[in-house]
Design an enzyme around this catalytic site. Structure first.
Site, PDB file in Angstrom:
ATOM      1  CG  ASP A  40       7.435 -37.198  -7.291  1.00 33.76           C
ATOM      2  OD1 ASP A  40       6.519 -37.723  -7.924  1.00 33.76           O
ATOM      3  OD2 ASP A  40       7.454 -35.990  -6.989  1.00 33.76           O
ATOM      4  CG  ASP A  41      12.402 -39.253  -8.340  1.00 34.50           C
ATOM      5  OD1 ASP A  41      12.189 -39.561  -9.525  1.00 34.50           O
ATOM      6  OD2 ASP A  41      12.557 -38.089  -7.959  1.00 34.50           O
ATOM      7  CB  CYS A  80       6.022 -34.368  -9.518  1.00 36.34           C
ATOM      8  SG  CYS A  80       6.632 -32.697  -9.496  1.00 36.34           S
ATOM      9  CE  LYS A 134       7.184 -33.058  -5.463  1.00 36.42           C
ATOM     10  NZ  LYS A 134       8.206 -33.708  -6.294  1.00 36.42           N
ATOM     11  CG  HIS A 136       5.410 -29.741  -7.281  1.00 35.92           C
ATOM     12  ND1 HIS A 136       6.506 -29.244  -7.923  1.00 35.92           N
ATOM     13  CD2 HIS A 136       5.763 -29.876  -5.986  1.00 35.92           C
ATOM     14  CE1 HIS A 136       7.491 -29.087  -7.062  1.00 35.92           C
ATOM     15  NE2 HIS A 136       7.060 -29.467  -5.876  1.00 35.92           N
TER      16      HIS A 136
END
Length: 140
Positions: A40-41, A80, A134, A136
């Site tokens: 992410d990001d 996400c 992660k 999620h």
């Protein structure tokens, strides 16, 4: 520095260790190793294989040299949960009820266990799969 930025060095070290383990798992010679780093990001040029000279990523650099480096990749969503569910299932998140907001631990919502994931498909081809970091996608 944002708290999440403090974890970048750990992320790169952990990624390197995971890659070294995966590279030596003893897969059959006719099957290539498959490693997907879904971060992410992260900007396009934040790691060595894409031109960064500040963040040292020797293991990722080596993987890019010796393997396949994808240079055009688009996620299906900016959050996400939807982007991970699309990656895992190969379908748009809104088709399987995973669009919208992030699924946090303890929520009733999550990826339907009936959905076939890329990991399940790879297991039918005698691959060993794993997910690190992660999730999620629900834990209930």
């Amino acid at each position: 520095m944002r708290p999440s930025e403090q974890n970048y060095p750990r992320l790169f070290i952990l990624s390197g260790l995971v890659l070294l383990v995966l590279a030596n798992c003893g897969f059959p010679a006719d099957k290539p190793n498959i490693v997907i780093l879904f971060i992410d990001d992260m900007g396009y040029g934040d790691i060595g294989p894409f031109g960064n000279t500040v963040n040292q990523t020797p293991n990722l650099d080596r993987m890019a040299r010796e393997g396949l480096k994808l240079t055009q990749f688009y996620v299906s969503n900016t959050a996400c949960t939807p982007s991970r569910s699309a990656l895992m299932t190969g379908t748009y998140a809104h088709r399987i009820g995973m669009d919208g907001s992030v699924v946090f631990p303890g929520e009733a919502r999550g990826l339907n266990p009936e959905e076939v994931t890329i990991a399940e498909m790879l297991k039918t081809q005698r691959y060993v799969t794993g997910c690190f970091g992660k999730w999620h996608l629900g834990d209930q």
